[in-house]
Design an enzyme around this catalytic site. Structure first.
Site, PDB file in Angstrom:
ATOM      1  NE  ARG A 106      -9.011  -1.940   2.105  1.00 47.79           N
ATOM      2  CZ  ARG A 106      -8.737  -2.782   3.120  1.00 47.79           C
ATOM      3  NH1 ARG A 106      -9.514  -3.788   3.330  1.00 47.79           N
ATOM      4  NH2 ARG A 106      -7.714  -2.567   3.920  1.00 47.79           N
ATOM      5  CB  THR A 107      -5.333   0.878  -3.067  1.00 47.46           C
ATOM      6  OG1 THR A 107      -6.187   1.414  -2.064  1.00 47.46           O
ATOM      7  CG2 THR A 107      -5.252   1.831  -4.243  1.00 47.46           C
ATOM      8  CE  LYS A 166      19.710  -1.292  -4.304  1.00 45.62           C
ATOM      9  NZ  LYS A 166      19.787  -1.700  -5.716  1.00 45.62           N
ATOM     10  NE  ARG A 219      -1.995   3.621  -0.753  1.00 46.55           N
ATOM     11  CZ  ARG A 219      -2.997   3.008  -0.127  1.00 46.55           C
ATOM     12  NH1 ARG A 219      -2.753   2.240   0.921  1.00 46.55           N
ATOM     13  NH2 ARG A 219      -4.239   3.153  -0.534  1.00 46.55           N
ATOM     14  CG  HIS A 245      -7.075   6.863  -1.629  1.00 43.82           C
ATOM     15  ND1 HIS A 245      -6.918   6.240  -2.853  1.00 43.82           N
ATOM     16  CD2 HIS A 245      -7.025   5.867  -0.691  1.00 43.82           C
ATOM     17  CE1 HIS A 245      -6.785   4.930  -2.666  1.00 43.82           C
ATOM     18  NE2 HIS A 245      -6.841   4.694  -1.370  1.00 43.82           N
TER      19      HIS A 245
HETATM   20  N1   CP Z   1      -9.000   1.951   1.161  1.00 43.65           N
HETATM   21  C1   CP Z   1      -7.658   1.736   1.069  1.00 43.65           C
HETATM   22  O1   CP Z   1      -6.903   2.569   0.552  1.00 43.65           O
HETATM   23  O2   CP Z   1      -7.252   0.535   1.580  1.00 43.65           O
HETATM   24  P1   CP Z   1      -5.749  -0.015   1.511  1.00 43.65           P
HETATM   25  O3   CP Z   1      -4.903   0.911   2.371  1.00 43.65           O
HETATM   26  O4   CP Z   1      -5.807  -1.402   2.021  1.00 43.65           O
HETATM   27  O5   CP Z   1      -5.294   0.079   0.074  1.00 43.65           O
END
Ligand code: CP
Length: 305
Positions: free
Chosen positions: A51-52, A80, A101, A129
């Site tokens: 999603r993100t 590396k 991320r 998040h």
């Molecule tokens: N909600 C969320 O962070 O989903 P993903 O891990 O799929 O990005």
């Protein structure tokens, strides 16, 4: 340079402005197409995501911009031995904004200190998040018509669930909000989160029973037990099905409850709940793209672009 590392980087007024822009994009998407023409977003994902990452990419494409990046550390020079700071400093020479991320808590903050463009934390370990929280707030406001005066139940892995930490921090700002933290003892909310609630005078209680809490909730925020953060598989297997939301369990819930989940889900919500009009988790997915569009616009504007 303005970054978004934690939800505390945004004032309450800025959150309201982002949510208003997201509402406007939903109402008049055509007005926003092309506003980022010539701009580039990099998605640097050192940890898996559906999603993100894809919603950031869809957001930039819907704004008329372009996207590039990688979806795992193994396909980048991190494999590396390159540091996160060097990776971000490099990528910031190519693009106008970065969403990142990383499994290590604090990595996006460290990266932002070396970046020439805005960095957005798209999830760092079990910490924060913030853009999921923006998706969550957009959904709560659109569904309930307010962000004040409600009881929010957060249920599941409250220890490692970064979306819960950011959501609680954000919602604690609004008057009349109280929390019920529902988890097994081993997965309780970290002390730093509950201490902050106490310091702000925000009401909360902790329980292990979803059934006991159900009737008092306006929002039920389910979470997955975060297998990837456990030190041993045995503990994960023992705790993974601590809570499974079913239509039967929802019988004692309010008619106007909303059921949320940041997704991905494993077993925490039975598929039969998906047809209940109170299920809002796929609305969260959809709202996430619109509020990320709003965030990209805000940060690019702050960067003078
Ligand atoms: N909600 C969320 O962070 O989903 P993903 O891990 O799929 O990005």
């Amino acid at each position: 340079m303005r970054h978004l590392i934690g939800i505390s980087d945004l004032t309450t007024g800025e959150i309201e402005s982002l949510l208003n822009t997201a509402d406007d994009i939903i109402a008049r998407p055509g007005d926003y197409f092309g506003v980022c023409r010539g701009k580039k977003l990099a998605t640097l994902f050192f940890e898996p995501s559906t999603r993100t990452r894809l919603s950031f990419e869809a957001a930039m494409l819907d704004l008329g911009g372009n996207v590039l990046g990688f979806s795992s550390a193994s396909s980048s020079s991190a494999s590396k031995g390159e540091s996160v700071q060097d990776t971000v400093r490099t990528v910031s020479q190519y693009v106008d904004i970065i969403a990142m991320r990383h499994p290590r808590e604090g990595a996006p903050l460290a990266a932002s200190l070396r970046s020439d463009v805005p960095v957005i934390n798209a999830g760092d370990g079990g910490h924060n998040h913030p853009t999921q929280t923006l998706a969550d707030l957009t959904t709560i406001r659109r569904e309930k018509g307010r962000l004040t005066d409600m009881t929010i139940g957060v249920c599941g892995d409250l220890k490692f669930g970064r979306t819960v930490h950011s959501l609680v921090e954000a919602m604690a700002r609004y008057p009349g909000v109280r929390f019920v933290m529902i988890s097994p003892e081993e997965l309780k909310t970290p002390d730093y989160v509950t201490r902050s609630l106490s310091a702000q005078g925000v009401e909360y209680r902790e329980t292990a029973s979803l059934e006991e809490a159900m009737g008092e909730l306006d929002v039920l925020y389910m979470t997955r037990v975060q297998r990837e953060r456990f030190f041993n598989e045995e503990d994960y297997v023992r705790l993974k099905d601590s809570y499974i939301l079913t239509p039967e369990k929802l019988e004692s819930a309010r008619r106007d409850l909303i059921v949320m989940h940041p997704l991905p889900r494993v077993n925490e919500i039975s598929r039969q709940v998906d047809d209940d009009p109170r299920a809002c988790y796929f609305k969260q997915v959809k709202n996430g793209k619109f509020v990320r569009m709003a965030l990209i616009l805000m940060l690019l504007e702050a960067a003078g672009q």
